[in-house]
Design a protein around this motif. Structure first.
Motif, PDB file in Angstrom:
ATOM      1  N   VAL A 210      33.025  39.070  40.404  1.00 36.15           N
ATOM      2  CA  VAL A 210      32.355  38.028  41.195  1.00 36.15           C
ATOM      3  C   VAL A 210      33.244  37.581  42.350  1.00 36.15           C
ATOM      4  CG1 VAL A 210      31.513  35.655  41.147  1.00 36.15           C
ATOM      5  CG2 VAL A 210      30.909  37.210  39.301  1.00 36.15           C
ATOM      6  N   LEU A 211      34.522  37.328  42.060  1.00 37.94           N
ATOM      7  CA  LEU A 211      35.455  36.909  43.106  1.00 37.94           C
ATOM      8  C   LEU A 211      35.556  37.964  44.204  1.00 37.94           C
ATOM      9  CD1 LEU A 211      38.390  35.453  40.962  1.00 37.94           C
ATOM     10  CD2 LEU A 211      36.923  34.152  42.501  1.00 37.94           C
ATOM     11  N   THR A 212      35.713  39.219  43.788  1.00 38.42           N
ATOM     12  CA  THR A 212      35.861  40.303  44.754  1.00 38.42           C
ATOM     13  C   THR A 212      34.607  40.452  45.604  1.00 38.42           C
ATOM     14  OG1 THR A 212      37.333  41.461  43.217  1.00 38.42           O
ATOM     15  CG2 THR A 212      36.401  42.751  45.020  1.00 38.42           C
ATOM     16  N   ALA A 213      33.441  40.381  44.958  1.00 40.49           N
ATOM     17  CA  ALA A 213      32.183  40.496  45.703  1.00 40.49           C
ATOM     18  C   ALA A 213      32.031  39.350  46.699  1.00 40.49           C
ATOM     19  CB  ALA A 213      31.003  40.519  44.734  1.00 40.49           C
ATOM     20  N   GLU A 266      43.852  35.758  52.587  1.00 45.06           N
ATOM     21  CA  GLU A 266      43.568  34.340  52.829  1.00 45.06           C
ATOM     22  C   GLU A 266      42.273  33.910  52.147  1.00 45.06           C
ATOM     23  OE1 GLU A 266      43.562  33.942  57.035  1.00 45.06           O
ATOM     24  OE2 GLU A 266      45.754  34.003  57.229  1.00 45.06           O
ATOM     25  N   GLU A 267      41.230  34.720  52.275  1.00 45.99           N
ATOM     26  CA  GLU A 267      39.943  34.369  51.670  1.00 45.99           C
ATOM     27  C   GLU A 267      40.025  34.407  50.143  1.00 45.99           C
ATOM     28  OE1 GLU A 267      37.416  33.134  53.116  1.00 45.99           O
ATOM     29  OE2 GLU A 267      38.156  33.410  55.156  1.00 45.99           O
ATOM     30  N   LEU A 268      40.723  35.395  49.593  1.00 42.17           N
ATOM     31  CA  LEU A 268      40.870  35.486  48.140  1.00 42.17           C
ATOM     32  C   LEU A 268      41.662  34.299  47.604  1.00 42.17           C
ATOM     33  CD1 LEU A 268      40.427  37.071  45.522  1.00 42.17           C
ATOM     34  CD2 LEU A 268      42.528  38.335  46.018  1.00 42.17           C
ATOM     35  N   GLY A 269      42.733  33.933  48.304  1.00 38.55           N
ATOM     36  CA  GLY A 269      43.545  32.793  47.882  1.00 38.55           C
ATOM     37  C   GLY A 269      42.762  31.495  47.903  1.00 38.55           C
ATOM     38  N   LYS A 270      41.977  31.286  48.957  1.00 36.21           N
ATOM     39  CA  LYS A 270      41.176  30.062  49.053  1.00 36.21           C
ATOM     40  C   LYS A 270      40.138  29.989  47.938  1.00 36.21           C
ATOM     41  CE  LYS A 270      39.925  30.432  53.416  1.00 36.21           C
ATOM     42  NZ  LYS A 270      39.290  30.113  54.729  1.00 36.21           N
ATOM     43  N   LEU A 271      39.507  31.117  47.661  1.00 33.23           N
ATOM     44  CA  LEU A 271      38.453  31.136  46.647  1.00 33.23           C
ATOM     45  C   LEU A 271      39.020  30.879  45.253  1.00 33.23           C
ATOM     46  CD1 LEU A 271      35.439  31.556  46.233  1.00 33.23           C
ATOM     47  CD2 LEU A 271      35.871  33.994  45.949  1.00 33.23           C
ATOM     48  N   MET A 272      40.151  31.495  44.941  1.00 35.74           N
ATOM     49  CA  MET A 272      40.750  31.301  43.618  1.00 35.74           C
ATOM     50  C   MET A 272      41.242  29.870  43.457  1.00 35.74           C
ATOM     51  SD  MET A 272      42.675  34.898  42.790  1.00 35.74           S
ATOM     52  CE  MET A 272      42.492  34.722  41.026  1.00 35.74           C
ATOM     53  N   VAL A 278      44.170  31.030  38.241  1.00 38.70           N
ATOM     54  CA  VAL A 278      45.544  31.438  38.464  1.00 38.70           C
ATOM     55  C   VAL A 278      45.557  32.616  39.433  1.00 38.70           C
ATOM     56  CG1 VAL A 278      45.541  32.995  36.465  1.00 38.70           C
ATOM     57  CG2 VAL A 278      47.705  32.103  37.334  1.00 38.70           C
ATOM     58  N   GLY A 279      46.517  32.608  40.354  1.00 39.68           N
ATOM     59  CA  GLY A 279      46.629  33.701  41.308  1.00 39.68           C
ATOM     60  C   GLY A 279      47.155  34.963  40.646  1.00 39.68           C
ATOM     61  N   ILE A 280      46.531  36.083  40.943  1.00 40.92           N
ATOM     62  CA  ILE A 280      46.947  37.369  40.386  1.00 40.92           C
ATOM     63  C   ILE A 280      47.190  38.325  41.541  1.00 40.92           C
ATOM     64  CG2 ILE A 280      46.291  39.317  38.931  1.00 40.92           C
ATOM     65  CD1 ILE A 280      44.563  37.454  37.323  1.00 40.92           C
ATOM     66  N   GLU A 281      48.371  38.924  41.563  1.00 40.48           N
ATOM     67  CA  GLU A 281      48.727  39.793  42.681  1.00 40.48           C
ATOM     68  C   GLU A 281      47.909  41.075  42.673  1.00 40.48           C
ATOM     69  OE1 GLU A 281      52.735  41.926  44.451  1.00 40.48           O
ATOM     70  OE2 GLU A 281      52.910  40.065  43.312  1.00 40.48           O
ATOM     71  N   ASN A 282      47.821  41.722  41.519  1.00 44.21           N
ATOM     72  CA  ASN A 282      47.054  42.964  41.401  1.00 44.21           C
ATOM     73  C   ASN A 282      45.845  42.713  40.503  1.00 44.21           C
ATOM     74  OD1 ASN A 282      48.906  44.549  42.912  1.00 44.21           O
ATOM     75  ND2 ASN A 282      50.235  44.641  41.117  1.00 44.21           N
ATOM     76  N   ILE A 283      44.659  42.737  41.093  1.00 45.01           N
ATOM     77  CA  ILE A 283      43.439  42.509  40.323  1.00 45.01           C
ATOM     78  C   ILE A 283      42.764  43.849  40.069  1.00 45.01           C
ATOM     79  CG2 ILE A 283      41.206  41.351  40.273  1.00 45.01           C
ATOM     80  CD1 ILE A 283      42.271  39.260  42.132  1.00 45.01           C
ATOM     81  N   ASN A 284      42.683  44.245  38.802  1.00 47.61           N
ATOM     82  CA  ASN A 284      41.943  45.443  38.430  1.00 47.61           C
ATOM     83  C   ASN A 284      40.472  45.084  38.287  1.00 47.61           C
ATOM     84  OD1 ASN A 284      44.062  47.414  38.193  1.00 47.61           O
ATOM     85  ND2 ASN A 284      44.768  46.270  36.417  1.00 47.61           N
ATOM     86  N   ILE A 285      39.626  45.788  39.005  1.00 45.96           N
ATOM     87  CA  ILE A 285      38.211  45.435  39.068  1.00 45.96           C
ATOM     88  C   ILE A 285      37.379  46.579  38.515  1.00 45.96           C
ATOM     89  CG2 ILE A 285      36.338  44.695  40.593  1.00 45.96           C
ATOM     90  CD1 ILE A 285      38.946  44.295  42.605  1.00 45.96           C
ATOM     91  N   SER A 286      36.447  46.248  37.632  1.00 45.74           N
ATOM     92  CA  SER A 286      35.505  47.238  37.121  1.00 45.74           C
ATOM     93  C   SER A 286      34.541  47.627  38.240  1.00 45.74           C
ATOM     94  CB  SER A 286      34.728  46.665  35.931  1.00 45.74           C
ATOM     95  OG  SER A 286      33.581  47.440  35.659  1.00 45.74           O
ATOM     96  N   THR A 287      34.511  48.910  38.590  1.00 44.35           N
ATOM     97  CA  THR A 287      33.629  49.350  39.681  1.00 44.35           C
ATOM     98  C   THR A 287      32.159  49.193  39.305  1.00 44.35           C
ATOM     99  OG1 THR A 287      33.826  51.623  38.866  1.00 44.35           O
ATOM    100  CG2 THR A 287      35.295  50.964  40.651  1.00 44.35           C
TER     101      THR A 287
END
Length: 340
Positions: A210-213, A266-272, A278-287
């Motif tokens: 959801v965050l990535t989308a 910037e957009e990912l940081g603001k949304l989280m 919690v901020g995560i540097e490497n986000i593994n996302i289910s395709t």
């Protein structure tokens, strides 16, 4: 953050105590107990099946939010003192009750019963550990009971707490950096997670998608050219093809071809931050999860002037020409079938 497994099948209830938490802004008292309840197997099974089973879920994973020192977090500090055998269980429960009482900063926060429960023999990463359950019940449930004295039957109404319906809860496991938390009534006030626990949510697979989308949609909206919008979407879908997972940096690299290099982070940081995660540097996302959420986003193309197109799944936009004058708007669109 390291991945951990938590098994609760062998867990036992060691102790239970209850305190009454009023709202200090309404001058309601804090009433602390100094004795634990006597519990039998039936009560223990109800607690395990409701309070414990109901909170141990990946969607309820949080981590203590402390930028400098975890000992500055009251819940972490007090529970650590107990796990290190520096204070008793009753002392711990009273300190947690007092901390919660001081966190009542809003007149809408409901008074309620605070259960502190000591669990033992939770299996965390194949090691048996203790855990502290913290549960506040703000809403009493009404129950019907059939009563018979031999000569007649009648219904009576009882008021009580339903362990299967947790209003607010937290589970702190000895030695774990993850806590489990629930706030069913968070739409009213947010003090349980933000003020009492001071915790941030750890995104699960669905939340990551959801965050990535959402960030992809924001980046796409910042691309003015409708053809480039579509190309951006195609690049993302191509990245997902024949893969089970991808990491957010791969999408970030694609976004740099269309928007400024810092836009993604910037957009990912603001949304989280807005979501309290919690901020995560490497986000593994289910395709699979991601593609399902991107379909509606990529099928719609904005042309400006409050005009959008819904492109059929089997077609792509090749060219568009929009002409606006005082009386009408003229749009010429060229679509191409995906199979040529």
């Amino acid at each position: 953050m390291s991945k951990e497994t938590l098994e609760i099948g062998e867990t036992v209830v060691q102790a239970v105590i209850l305190h009454q938490i009023g709202n200090r802004l309404r001058k309601e008292p804090l009433v602390v107990a100094d004795k634990c309840f006597s519990i039998n197997d039936s009560i223990s099974n109800v607690i395990l099946g409701g309070y414990l089973k109901g909170i141990v879920n990946n969607k309820n994973r949080y981590t203590i939010n402390s930028e400098n020192d975890l000992r500055l977090n009251d819940v972490f500090y007090h529970t650590s003192q107990f796990f290190e055998k520096k204070i008793s269980f009753i002392d711990l429960s009273q300190k947690l009750a007092t901390h919660l009482y001081t966190c009542c900063h809003h007149p809408n926060i409901g008074a309620g019963d605070l259960f502190i429960i000591l669990f033992d023999c939770l299996k965390c990463n194949n090691e048996y550990r203790s855990a502290i359950g913290i549960y506040k019940s703000e809403i009493k449930q009404k129950y019907l009971a059939a009563v018979s004295d031999g000569s007649k039957n009648q219904l009576e109404i009882y008021s009580g707490i339903n362990p299967d319906l947790i209003d607010k809860g937290a589970l702190v496991v000895d030695g774990s950096e993850v806590i489990y938390a629930i706030d069913r009534l968070s739409s009213r006030t947010k003090y349980w997670i933000e003020d009492f626990l001071k915790a941030k949510q750890v995104p699960n697979e669905n939340i990551k998608a959801v965050l990535t989308a959402n960030v992809i949609e924001k980046i796409r909206n910042d691309i003015c050219d409708p053809i480039k919008k579509q190309d951006f979407g195609r690049d993302i879908l191509k990245l997902c093809k024949n893969r089970d997972f991808l990491i957010n940096q791969e999408i970030e690299e694609i976004s740099k071809k269309y928007v400024s290099p810092n836009s993604w982070s910037e957009e990912l940081g603001k949304l989280m931050n807005q979501k309290g995660m919690v901020g995560i540097e490497n986000i593994n996302i289910s395709t699979k999860n991601l593609q399902n959420k991107l379909k509606k986003i990529f099928n719609q193309v904005s042309l400006g002037n409050d005009i959008s197109l819904i492109i059929p799944n089997d077609y792509s936009l090749c060219d568009v020409n929009l002409t606006v004058n005082q009386e009408n708007i003229s749009i010429n669109i060229v679509l191409e079938a995906e199979n040529g």
